[in-house]
Design a protein around this motif. Sequence first.
Motif, PDB file in Angstrom:
ATOM      1  N   LYS A 322       0.821  -1.204   0.000  1.00 37.44           N
ATOM      2  CA  LYS A 322       0.000   0.000   0.000  1.00 37.44           C
ATOM      3  C   LYS A 322       0.860   1.262   0.000  1.00 37.44           C
ATOM      4  CE  LYS A 322      -3.489   2.447   2.749  1.00 37.44           C
ATOM      5  NZ  LYS A 322      -4.282   2.416   4.006  1.00 37.44           N
ATOM      6  N   GLU A 323       1.932   1.255   0.791  1.00 42.65           N
ATOM      7  CA  GLU A 323       2.762   2.446   0.946  1.00 42.65           C
ATOM      8  C   GLU A 323       3.776   2.613  -0.178  1.00 42.65           C
ATOM      9  OE1 GLU A 323       2.562   4.916   3.294  1.00 42.65           O
ATOM     10  OE2 GLU A 323       0.679   3.926   3.819  1.00 42.65           O
ATOM     11  N   MET A 324       4.252   1.505  -0.736  1.00 40.76           N
ATOM     12  CA  MET A 324       5.351   1.586  -1.708  1.00 40.76           C
ATOM     13  C   MET A 324       4.974   2.360  -2.968  1.00 40.76           C
ATOM     14  SD  MET A 324       5.658  -2.010  -3.747  1.00 40.76           S
ATOM     15  CE  MET A 324       6.307  -1.133  -5.168  1.00 40.76           C
ATOM     16  N   VAL A 325       3.693   2.298  -3.346  1.00 41.60           N
ATOM     17  CA  VAL A 325       3.280   2.962  -4.585  1.00 41.60           C
ATOM     18  C   VAL A 325       3.410   4.484  -4.498  1.00 41.60           C
ATOM     19  CG1 VAL A 325       1.748   1.086  -5.285  1.00 41.60           C
ATOM     20  CG2 VAL A 325       0.848   2.951  -3.865  1.00 41.60           C
ATOM     21  N   LYS A 326       3.556   5.009  -3.278  1.00 43.33           N
ATOM     22  CA  LYS A 326       3.780   6.446  -3.127  1.00 43.33           C
ATOM     23  C   LYS A 326       5.187   6.841  -3.542  1.00 43.33           C
ATOM     24  CE  LYS A 326       0.735   6.632   0.957  1.00 43.33           C
ATOM     25  NZ  LYS A 326       0.707   6.949   2.414  1.00 43.33           N
ATOM     26  N   TYR A 327       6.099   5.861  -3.521  1.00 39.11           N
ATOM     27  CA  TYR A 327       7.516   6.164  -3.707  1.00 39.11           C
ATOM     28  C   TYR A 327       8.160   5.469  -4.896  1.00 39.11           C
ATOM     29  CZ  TYR A 327       6.650   7.496   1.125  1.00 39.11           C
ATOM     30  OH  TYR A 327       6.132   8.064   2.263  1.00 39.11           O
ATOM     31  N   ILE A 328       7.621   4.325  -5.309  1.00 34.34           N
ATOM     32  CA  ILE A 328       8.230   3.561  -6.395  1.00 34.34           C
ATOM     33  C   ILE A 328       7.223   3.428  -7.524  1.00 34.34           C
ATOM     34  CG2 ILE A 328       9.228   1.341  -7.086  1.00 34.34           C
ATOM     35  CD1 ILE A 328      10.186   0.963  -4.250  1.00 34.34           C
ATOM     36  N   LYS A 329       7.592   3.919  -8.688  1.00 34.20           N
ATOM     37  CA  LYS A 329       6.733   3.860  -9.858  1.00 34.20           C
ATOM     38  C   LYS A 329       7.371   2.958 -10.896  1.00 34.20           C
ATOM     39  CE  LYS A 329       4.322   7.196  -7.959  1.00 34.20           C
ATOM     40  NZ  LYS A 329       3.035   6.900  -7.295  1.00 34.20           N
ATOM     41  N   PHE A 330       6.583   2.048 -11.462  1.00 29.67           N
ATOM     42  CA  PHE A 330       7.119   1.229 -12.540  1.00 29.67           C
ATOM     43  C   PHE A 330       7.236   2.078 -13.787  1.00 29.67           C
ATOM     44  CE2 PHE A 330       6.277  -1.278 -16.371  1.00 29.67           C
ATOM     45  CZ  PHE A 330       7.410  -2.066 -16.349  1.00 29.67           C
ATOM     46  N   GLY A 331       8.350   1.876 -14.517  1.00 29.41           N
ATOM     47  CA  GLY A 331       8.462   2.603 -15.767  1.00 29.41           C
ATOM     48  C   GLY A 331       9.776   2.366 -16.450  1.00 29.41           C
ATOM     49  N   SER A 332      10.915   2.710 -15.785  1.00 29.34           N
ATOM     50  CA  SER A 332      12.186   2.630 -16.486  1.00 29.34           C
ATOM     51  C   SER A 332      13.107   1.694 -15.799  1.00 29.34           C
ATOM     52  CB  SER A 332      12.823   3.998 -16.564  1.00 29.34           C
ATOM     53  OG  SER A 332      13.019   4.536 -15.296  1.00 29.34           O
TER      54      SER A 332
END
Length: 332
Positions: A322-332
């Motif tokens: 729940k918390e990680m999506v605030k800081y880690i974004k999938f993309g590169s």
Amino acid sequence: MKGRLVAAIAAFAVTASAWAQGSFYEGKTVTLVIGASGGSLEIAARIVARHLGKHIPGNPSVIVQNMTGAAHLVATNHVYNVARPDGLTLLAANPNVGIAQLTKVEAARFDARRFQWLGSSGADGVALSIRSDLPYKSWDELKKADRELVVGTTGPGSNAHDFPLLLKEFAGAKFKLVSGYPANADVLLAIERKEVDLWAAFATTIKLAADRGAVRPLVRGRVALPGWEHLPVDEELATSALGKSIMSIRSAPLAIGRAVAAPPGTPADRVRILREAFAKAVKDSEFVAESTKARIEVGYIAPDEVLKMFNGLLDQPAEVQKEMVKYIKFGS
């Protein structure tokens, strides 16, 4: 006598299997699919392709197929869902796709734990560096800075952004992140112009700048570049269990490194032969020499260890997800 007979039969069976698979691969072409076009992952994949075939019985040709799109998800989905599991199609993986699976990105239609991993040719380190003219020579000194230090970054999802962001959020660093630089070279130029104070990137990239005196490394990720083992590790600087878990998630794809996989359902005897060939290729002196020339660190990682790291990445409690999506974004 009976024991010797059993052993002889077993040895014959193994030899016969190897001969049969050698016969299978003879005259064939193995395709190594990569979701990149340019960059270190493609360079590493092409080096693998140049050396793998000579270690596979039957000496098949090995070619690279670029299949770009959706930050490696197109290539990963193709090998997982479309490619025939016959040992002739492999994936040069970007382990960041594990983040896509963890965060339930809709386009991620695979389970990284079900791939038949052949191993990895080496992990990638990341480091945070500071302009060499600034007085801070250690993490402790940096934390005591009397002003907010400016970090130049490319944008969310990159090492340049996420590594210092997590140090700011979970290790007490007084950072101001300035995003929007097109590439690492542009951040380095900003360092040299004294527009920014700090820069994070692959450790090998930082080292090139450090060797000519532009920056000084202060903090590293889980994977240590030779000679930088003494630097503090970001995960160990976290002041909370949540912060350490999120830093660990960010670190996992880099620790897995340049992994190669066959599709789920590939026959076990072909997987065994491919794993043995991959291990031999990565340890081949010519492979190491070519990788070193390309400034790619080599360090064989066994299939079981690759799978273990993917399991660790994907096995996260609900609170952390729940918390990680605030800081880690999938993309590169």
